[in-house]
Design an enzyme around this catalytic site. Structure first.
Site: not given
Length: 385
Positions: A37, A163, A175
């Site tokens: 995060h 995304e 990612d």
């Protein structure tokens, strides 16, 4: 394994569509070694591409139709069209290739119709980025087929756009970066503010260690409210502190920050700020001393995610605690949280004992049996055949 996967995808394509594919492209899943995060807070992350991947067999077609099929079964062939593509026209896993097509079109790239077969061994919902593996494989194929010539940075941003705006998941760039930039034997040290990436040696095997993944089989979704609420708290914290992103807050600033915001927002901020520092410390330790030196940072990262960011779950905590008690030198949950996987650095000689201990601990607590496997750093997205 790579050649076998390429042939399996090509054979499935022939069986489905009665023709040879133009080619087979692949992109790996990823494990995040540390840095959770922090990506959407413009901070630092240290993932590596893994030796589990999505493969797409692809053939262009002239009529603007898109036909998609997965070897994992499901609802058969999904049929879409290149023209007028929007979120409502795709469902299930087809939103990922459809989103990439849409993101390419948004950049002014003309995308042909195509047939595509997906063959993936990245576990779904395990926090190993199965969706980004699909997107990066499709993007790598489209980049070559269309002659778009996008570089790694542009492909990262295109898949992130897919995304965020098409799939509806407010993810950062970690990612995609790992999947597109990965290299065997290395982790990818990524600055999420400017996309500067460096390869950092991560040779666990050479240090007598294995990276054990514990898939709790508790499915999670980045598009749900838990992820979005954590991101909103980070944005609020940055606003209160008058900075562009939490990347700009140091560990030394935290005591002052505590007095400026509510307790929950402060805990969210504290996780991100300390996690950024743990990434930097982990990179330094890997370069100076190797994988065995990073164990304490993994443990501290899990505690921070459990207590400050509150994204762990009983199964993840069980995996971490059982692996550490049985001989792992360090362990943490990995991925967005609320389920998915944990990773543990385990001495090779102790792997069987650690596996047994985790399985027994899950059974004793009445949890669903976990899936256990080892991963190693692998090469990033590329054409296979």
């Amino acid at each position: 394994m790579t050649a076998e996967g390429a042939e399996r995808a090509a054979r499935a394509f022939r069986d489905a569509f009665g023709a040879e594919a133009d080619g087979v492209w692949t992109a790996p899943g990823r494990v995040n070694l540390i840095g959770e995060h922090t990506d959407y807070n413009e901070g630092f992350v240290l993932p590596f591409a893994i030796d589990l991947a999505a493969r797409v067999a692809f053939r262009a077609r002239p009529d603007g139709a898109i036909r998609l099929l997965s070897t994992s079964g499901g609802d058969g062939v999904a049929e879409l069209a290149v023209s007028g593509l929007d979120r409502g026209s795709a469902a299930g896993w087809s939103v990922y290739p459809a989103g990439v097509v849409w993101a390419f079109q948004e950049r002014g790239i003309e995308v042909p119709g195509f047939d595509l077969v997906l063959d993936s061994d990245v576990p779904l919902g395990a926090g190993l980025s199965s969706s980004h593996a699909i997107e990066c494989a499709v993007a790598t194929a489209l980049n070559e087929v269309t002659g778009a010539g996008l570089d790694a940075e542009q492909l990262v941003l295109a898949t992130q756009r897919a995304e965020n705006a098409f799939v509806g998941a407010p993810t950062g760039i970690m990612d995609q970066s790992a999947s597109l930039r990965g290299r065997s034997g290395h982790a990818v040290f990524l600055d999420c503010r400017d996309q500067h990436a460096e390869l950092v040696p991560f040779d666990a095997a050479g240090a007598g260690l294995v990276t054990l993944v514990v898939d709790t089989r508790v499915a999670h979704s980045h598009a749900d409210g838990g992820y979005a609420s954590r991101r909103a708290a980070c944005e609020l914290g940055a606003e209160v502190l008058g900075v562009k992103a939490l990347r700009d807050v140091s560990v030394e600033d935290l005591e002052e920050a505590r007095a400026l915001m509510d307790a929950v927002t402060f805990r969210r901020v504290r996780h991100v700020v300390t996690e950024d520092q743990r990434v930097l410390d982990t990179v330094a330790a890997l370069r100076a001393s190797g994988p065995a030196a990073i164990a304490g940072f993994l443990d501290a990262s899990h505690a921070s995610m459990r207590d400050d960011f509150e994204i762990s779950c009983p199964e993840l905590d069980c995996a971490v605690e059982a692996s550490r008690a049985a001989g792992a030198i360090g362990a943490r949950m990995t991925g967005g949280g609320f389920g998915g996987s944990a990773i543990a650095l385990v001495p090779s000689d102790d792997e069987a004992r650690v596996r047994d201990a985790i399985t027994e601990a899950f059974a004793e607590r009445g949890f669903r049996a976990p899936r256990l496997f080892t991963v190693a750093p692998a090469d990033g997205a590329r054409r296979l055949a």
